[in-house]
Design a protein around this motif. Sequence first.
Motif, mmCIF file in Angstrom:
data_model
loop_
_atom_site.group_PDB
_atom_site.id
_atom_site.type_symbol
_atom_site.label_atom_id
_atom_site.label_comp_id
_atom_site.label_asym_id
_atom_site.label_seq_id
_atom_site.Cartn_x
_atom_site.Cartn_y
_atom_site.Cartn_z
ATOM 1 N N ASP A 1 0.657 -1.138 0.029
ATOM 2 C CA ASP A 1 0.112 -0.182 -0.099
ATOM 3 C C ASP A 1 0.803 1.300 -0.100
ATOM 4 O OD1 ASP A 1 -2.385 -1.579 -0.046
ATOM 5 O OD2 ASP A 1 -2.466 -1.853 2.092
ATOM 6 N N GLU B 1 1.739 4.663 -1.488
ATOM 7 C CA GLU B 1 0.995 5.619 -2.592
ATOM 8 C C GLU B 1 2.214 6.571 -3.003
ATOM 9 O OE1 GLU B 1 -2.459 7.495 -0.920
ATOM 10 O OE2 GLU B 1 -3.292 5.505 -0.213
ATOM 11 N N ASP C 1 2.809 9.003 -6.825
ATOM 12 C CA ASP C 1 2.299 9.395 -8.313
ATOM 13 C C ASP C 1 3.414 9.252 -9.210
ATOM 14 O OD1 ASP C 1 0.226 10.682 -6.599
ATOM 15 O OD2 ASP C 1 1.141 12.616 -6.413
ATOM 16 N N PRO D 1 -2.069 9.217 -9.103
ATOM 17 C CA PRO D 1 -1.713 8.602 -7.891
ATOM 18 C C PRO D 1 -2.000 7.177 -7.930
ATOM 19 C CG PRO D 1 -3.699 9.766 -7.687
ATOM 20 C CD PRO D 1 -3.234 10.253 -8.895
ATOM 21 N N ARG E 1 -1.475 3.223 -5.904
ATOM 22 C CA ARG E 1 -1.176 2.262 -4.538
ATOM 23 C C ARG E 1 -0.547 1.114 -5.039
ATOM 24 N NH1 ARG E 1 -5.871 2.199 -1.807
ATOM 25 N NH2 ARG E 1 -5.211 4.177 -0.936
ATOM 26 N N LEU F 1 -5.634 5.276 -8.097
ATOM 27 C CA LEU F 1 -6.583 5.744 -7.274
ATOM 28 C C LEU F 1 -7.531 6.878 -7.745
ATOM 29 C CD1 LEU F 1 -3.907 6.137 -4.268
ATOM 30 C CD2 LEU F 1 -5.809 4.546 -4.377
#
Length: 123
Positions: free
Chosen positions: A11, A13, A15, A30, A32, A105
């Motif tokens: 997980d 995150e 960009d 974005p 994950r 996302l």
Amino acid sequence: MADSLILEVADLEHDVLTGIYSEETGKPQPLRITIQAKIAIADRYDPDTPLEASKNYMDLKAAATDLLPHGVHFKLIEALADHICTTLMDGDDRIEAVTIKIVKLAIAEADEKIGITMTRERR
């Protein structure tokens, strides 16, 4: 069942310039990202086993962040996953396989998880 060892960063995150989103907006998308690296397992891990006997988790994270080429637009997220797999495998012969899960996302509307999961095994 054979013994195995899988290191994981889940997980994360970050960009990344990828897909239609980046093409249309000119902005990074974005994502994950979860990375699992299957590494050769030792016969035993004693309390005094040195750190070098395993892979550094930060190497997994870096492959999906700091080691991505700046300014490169990965048109497909499959290309991004492939780049992460190659970066990890080229850097450590102990890695037997890498699985990358990428969730986009920006396009989720109701908490669904839209993306891919790719596994590459060492040949």
